[in-house]
Design a protein around this motif. Structure first.
Motif, PDB file in Angstrom:
ATOM      1  N   GLN A  48       0.851  -1.197   0.000  1.00  0.00           N
ATOM      2  CA  GLN A  48       0.000   0.000   0.000  1.00  0.00           C
ATOM      3  C   GLN A  48       0.889   1.249   0.000  1.00  0.00           C
ATOM      4  O   GLN A  48       1.990   1.234   0.534  1.00  0.00           O
ATOM      5  N   ASP A  49       0.390   2.291  -0.636  1.00  0.00           N
ATOM      6  CA  ASP A  49       1.096   3.566  -0.693  1.00  0.00           C
ATOM      7  C   ASP A  49       0.262   4.595   0.074  1.00  0.00           C
ATOM      8  O   ASP A  49      -0.869   4.903  -0.337  1.00  0.00           O
ATOM      9  N   ASP A 216     -11.058   0.029 -12.195  1.00  0.00           N
ATOM     10  CA  ASP A 216     -10.222  -0.546 -13.235  1.00  0.00           C
ATOM     11  C   ASP A 216     -10.862  -1.879 -13.633  1.00  0.00           C
ATOM     12  O   ASP A 216     -10.937  -2.809 -12.829  1.00  0.00           O
ATOM     13  N   MET A 217     -11.353  -1.993 -14.886  1.00  0.00           N
ATOM     14  CA  MET A 217     -12.102  -3.172 -15.291  1.00  0.00           C
ATOM     15  C   MET A 217     -11.240  -4.425 -15.366  1.00  0.00           C
ATOM     16  O   MET A 217     -11.762  -5.540 -15.295  1.00  0.00           O
ATOM     17  N   GLU A 218      -9.934  -4.277 -15.505  1.00  0.00           N
ATOM     18  CA  GLU A 218      -9.069  -5.457 -15.443  1.00  0.00           C
ATOM     19  C   GLU A 218      -9.031  -6.003 -14.018  1.00  0.00           C
ATOM     20  O   GLU A 218      -9.005  -7.223 -13.812  1.00  0.00           O
ATOM     21  N   PHE A 219      -9.022  -5.124 -13.035  1.00  0.00           N
ATOM     22  CA  PHE A 219      -9.103  -5.565 -11.640  1.00  0.00           C
ATOM     23  C   PHE A 219     -10.428  -6.288 -11.404  1.00  0.00           C
ATOM     24  O   PHE A 219     -10.463  -7.357 -10.782  1.00  0.00           O
ATOM     25  N   VAL A 220     -11.527  -5.723 -11.920  1.00  0.00           N
ATOM     26  CA  VAL A 220     -12.849  -6.348 -11.773  1.00  0.00           C
ATOM     27  C   VAL A 220     -12.856  -7.711 -12.455  1.00  0.00           C
ATOM     28  O   VAL A 220     -13.412  -8.686 -11.925  1.00  0.00           O
ATOM     29  N   TYR A 221     -12.227  -7.803 -13.633  1.00  0.00           N
ATOM     30  CA  TYR A 221     -12.172  -9.074 -14.365  1.00  0.00           C
ATOM     31  C   TYR A 221     -11.510 -10.159 -13.521  1.00  0.00           C
ATOM     32  O   TYR A 221     -12.039 -11.271 -13.389  1.00  0.00           O
ATOM     33  N   TRP A 222     -10.355  -9.845 -12.938  1.00  0.00           N
ATOM     34  CA  TRP A 222      -9.642 -10.857 -12.162  1.00  0.00           C
ATOM     35  C   TRP A 222     -10.393 -11.202 -10.887  1.00  0.00           C
ATOM     36  O   TRP A 222     -10.356 -12.356 -10.427  1.00  0.00           O
ATOM     37  N   PHE A 223     -11.108 -10.225 -10.321  1.00  0.00           N
ATOM     38  CA  PHE A 223     -11.933 -10.530  -9.153  1.00  0.00           C
ATOM     39  C   PHE A 223     -13.051 -11.501  -9.537  1.00  0.00           C
ATOM     40  O   PHE A 223     -13.327 -12.458  -8.806  1.00  0.00           O
ATOM     41  N   LEU A 224     -13.691 -11.276 -10.672  1.00  0.00           N
ATOM     42  CA  LEU A 224     -14.755 -12.179 -11.123  1.00  0.00           C
ATOM     43  C   LEU A 224     -14.194 -13.557 -11.456  1.00  0.00           C
ATOM     44  O   LEU A 224     -14.835 -14.579 -11.182  1.00  0.00           O
ATOM     45  N   TYR A 225     -13.016 -13.592 -12.044  1.00  0.00           N
ATOM     46  CA  TYR A 225     -12.378 -14.874 -12.355  1.00  0.00           C
ATOM     47  C   TYR A 225     -12.177 -15.663 -11.062  1.00  0.00           C
ATOM     48  O   TYR A 225     -12.451 -16.875 -11.004  1.00  0.00           O
ATOM     49  N   LEU A 226     -11.692 -14.993 -10.026  1.00  0.00           N
ATOM     50  CA  LEU A 226     -11.462 -15.648  -8.741  1.00  0.00           C
ATOM     51  C   LEU A 226     -12.771 -16.068  -8.089  1.00  0.00           C
ATOM     52  O   LEU A 226     -12.845 -17.116  -7.438  1.00  0.00           O
ATOM     53  N   SER A 227     -13.822 -15.279  -8.259  1.00  0.00           N
ATOM     54  CA  SER A 227     -15.092 -15.496  -7.550  1.00  0.00           C
ATOM     55  C   SER A 227     -15.990 -16.535  -8.203  1.00  0.00           C
ATOM     56  O   SER A 227     -16.969 -16.972  -7.580  1.00  0.00           O
ATOM     57  N   GLN A 228     -15.687 -16.966  -9.428  1.00  0.00           N
ATOM     58  CA  GLN A 228     -16.617 -17.835 -10.139  1.00  0.00           C
ATOM     59  C   GLN A 228     -16.829 -19.179  -9.426  1.00  0.00           C
ATOM     60  O   GLN A 228     -17.942 -19.726  -9.459  1.00  0.00           O
ATOM     61  N   PRO A 254     -14.086  -6.112  -2.924  1.00  0.00           N
ATOM     62  CA  PRO A 254     -13.173  -5.234  -2.197  1.00  0.00           C
ATOM     63  C   PRO A 254     -12.609  -4.195  -3.165  1.00  0.00           C
ATOM     64  O   PRO A 254     -12.190  -4.537  -4.271  1.00  0.00           O
ATOM     65  N   VAL A 255     -12.609  -2.945  -2.775  1.00  0.00           N
ATOM     66  CA  VAL A 255     -12.189  -1.869  -3.680  1.00  0.00           C
ATOM     67  C   VAL A 255     -10.941  -1.173  -3.137  1.00  0.00           C
ATOM     68  O   VAL A 255     -10.999  -0.473  -2.120  1.00  0.00           O
ATOM     69  N   PRO A 256      -9.795  -1.344  -3.814  1.00  0.00           N
ATOM     70  CA  PRO A 256      -8.590  -0.606  -3.423  1.00  0.00           C
ATOM     71  C   PRO A 256      -8.624   0.810  -4.008  1.00  0.00           C
ATOM     72  O   PRO A 256      -9.451   1.109  -4.889  1.00  0.00           O
ATOM     73  N   PRO A 257      -7.752   1.693  -3.559  1.00  0.00           N
ATOM     74  CA  PRO A 257      -7.581   2.972  -4.255  1.00  0.00           C
ATOM     75  C   PRO A 257      -7.285   2.705  -5.730  1.00  0.00           C
ATOM     76  O   PRO A 257      -6.685   1.677  -6.072  1.00  0.00           O
ATOM     77  N   ILE A 258      -7.693   3.614  -6.595  1.00  0.00           N
ATOM     78  CA  ILE A 258      -7.550   3.363  -8.034  1.00  0.00           C
ATOM     79  C   ILE A 258      -6.087   3.177  -8.427  1.00  0.00           C
ATOM     80  O   ILE A 258      -5.767   2.353  -9.294  1.00  0.00           O
ATOM     81  N   GLN A 259      -5.174   3.913  -7.781  1.00  0.00           N
ATOM     82  CA  GLN A 259      -3.749   3.740  -8.099  1.00  0.00           C
ATOM     83  C   GLN A 259      -3.285   2.326  -7.757  1.00  0.00           C
ATOM     84  O   GLN A 259      -2.506   1.722  -8.491  1.00  0.00           O
ATOM     85  N   GLU A 260      -3.791   1.795  -6.643  1.00  0.00           N
ATOM     86  CA  GLU A 260      -3.401   0.439  -6.259  1.00  0.00           C
ATOM     87  C   GLU A 260      -4.049  -0.600  -7.166  1.00  0.00           C
ATOM     88  O   GLU A 260      -3.455  -1.644  -7.455  1.00  0.00           O
ATOM     89  N   GLN A 261      -5.272  -0.330  -7.629  1.00  0.00           N
ATOM     90  CA  GLN A 261      -5.887  -1.229  -8.605  1.00  0.00           C
ATOM     91  C   GLN A 261      -4.975  -1.389  -9.823  1.00  0.00           C
ATOM     92  O   GLN A 261      -4.760  -2.505 -10.311  1.00  0.00           O
ATOM     93  N   HIS A 262      -4.444  -0.252 -10.309  1.00  0.00           N
ATOM     94  CA  HIS A 262      -3.547  -0.308 -11.470  1.00  0.00           C
ATOM     95  C   HIS A 262      -2.288  -1.114 -11.147  1.00  0.00           C
ATOM     96  O   HIS A 262      -1.820  -1.908 -11.978  1.00  0.00           O
ATOM     97  N   ARG A 263      -1.727  -0.913  -9.950  1.00  0.00           N
ATOM     98  CA  ARG A 263      -0.508  -1.640  -9.576  1.00  0.00           C
ATOM     99  C   ARG A 263      -0.774  -3.135  -9.455  1.00  0.00           C
ATOM    100  O   ARG A 263       0.064  -3.966  -9.841  1.00  0.00           O
ATOM    101  N   ILE A 264      -1.931  -3.493  -8.923  1.00  0.00           N
ATOM    102  CA  ILE A 264      -2.289  -4.907  -8.794  1.00  0.00           C
ATOM    103  C   ILE A 264      -2.401  -5.550 -10.166  1.00  0.00           C
ATOM    104  O   ILE A 264      -1.885  -6.650 -10.406  1.00  0.00           O
ATOM    105  N   VAL A 265      -3.071  -4.874 -11.090  1.00  0.00           N
ATOM    106  CA  VAL A 265      -3.228  -5.405 -12.452  1.00  0.00           C
ATOM    107  C   VAL A 265      -1.858  -5.588 -13.114  1.00  0.00           C
ATOM    108  O   VAL A 265      -1.598  -6.603 -13.766  1.00  0.00           O
TER     109      VAL A 265
END
Length: 278
Positions: A48-49, A216-228, A254-265
């Motif tokens: 986290q930053d 960030d829709m890529e973050f949402v995509y990976w969350f959905l992939y994990l949740s299926q 779970p929603v991180p700050p948008i900057q962290e969403q980008h870093r996670i992706v």
């Protein structure tokens, strides 16, 4: 022959051990992938930053943008919209004027500058047609769950519908670049983050559309992939399982700050290709 029979139990044990090891080896890459994704959505994959804008500010902007779109008639008002917040080290959910403590419902702990949310409150969650239009020999592809495979659309097996039927379906569920498709019936899941410009309609699947300057829709995509896998366990139905649109709209994210969403992706993109070589 009698001598060989003495070794039969050992051979059976070897066969069983071999089968178990092979199953473990075959499943290991996918299990490791999901373990990494679980770390990502719990705030454990990247640091986290403290200078990041808190997720709460991002969610406030999304709510304001949704209100603007509702006033313009571009999306419908969500009767079940909720706001989840922390107070006195507890989580509360506000729907309308009612506030309820939801500590017992929180799936897992997240960092302080993250927020919990319901997917339908911060994404435009729709679904495609559930009717079966008349098929034609040439026309517009009708994409169903059978056409979602490994994060992509397989148009080669899609059936065709008329442009008239396509336009009628598109009034509710037009797929734009950046949207996520998600099978709701049968083989639940198989999310696809669409980045093309083809013309097609969808059936029996959910459509997650981004609110401008939102998640960030890529973050949402990976969350959905994990949740299926979890969604499949809670699916309804007998012969053909399904999850409802209400269930998806009400699903925790779970929603991180948008900057962290980008870093996670970015981290996921760097790590997962290495797993695929195992």
């Amino acid at each position: 022959m009698a001598e060989l029979s003495k070794y039969a139990p050992l051979l059976d044990e070897y066969q069983l051990a071999y089968s178990e090891i092979k199953l473990l080896n075959d499943s290991f890459p996918e299990r490791l992938k999901k373990s990494i994704l679980q770390e990502a959505v719990q705030g454990k994959l990247v640091p986290q930053d403290p200078s990041d804008e808190p997720a709460e500010a991002l969610l406030e902007r999304i709510r304001a943008e949704k209100q603007r779109l509702i006033k313009e008639g571009k999306i419908k008002k969500d009767k079940h919209e909720s706001i989840i917040f922390r107070r006195d080290n507890s989580h509360y959910e506000k729907r309308g004027s009612e506030e309820v403590c939801i500590d017992d419902e929180i799936p897992f702990e997240i960092p302080e500058n993250w927020c919990w949310a319901r997917m339908g409150s911060y994404l435009d969650v729709r679904d495609g047609t559930h009717d079966t239009p008349k098929y034609v020999l040439e026309g517009i592809p009708l994409v169903t769950s059978k056409n979602l495979c490994n994060g992509k659309i397989d148009f080669s097996t899609a059936k065709f519908i008329s442009r008239e039927d396509h336009l009628a379906i598109s009034l509710r569920s037009k797929v734009d670049a950046g949207d996520i498709m998600y099978a709701m019936i049968g083989s639940i899941g198989n999310p696809v983050l669409y980045n093309g410009n083809a013309e097609f309609s969808i059936k029996n699947m959910a459509l997650f559309k981004k609110i401008a300057n939102g998640l960030d829709m890529e973050f949402v995509y990976w969350f959905l992939y994990l949740s299926q896998d979890t969604m499949k366990k809670f699916a309804s139905g007998g012969v053909q399982s399904f999850v409802s649109l209400g269930y998806l709209r009400n699903y925790w994210i779970p929603v991180p700050p948008i900057q962290e969403q980008h870093r996670i992706v970015t981290a996921i993109k760097q790590i997962l290709p290495k797993i695929s070589t195992l």
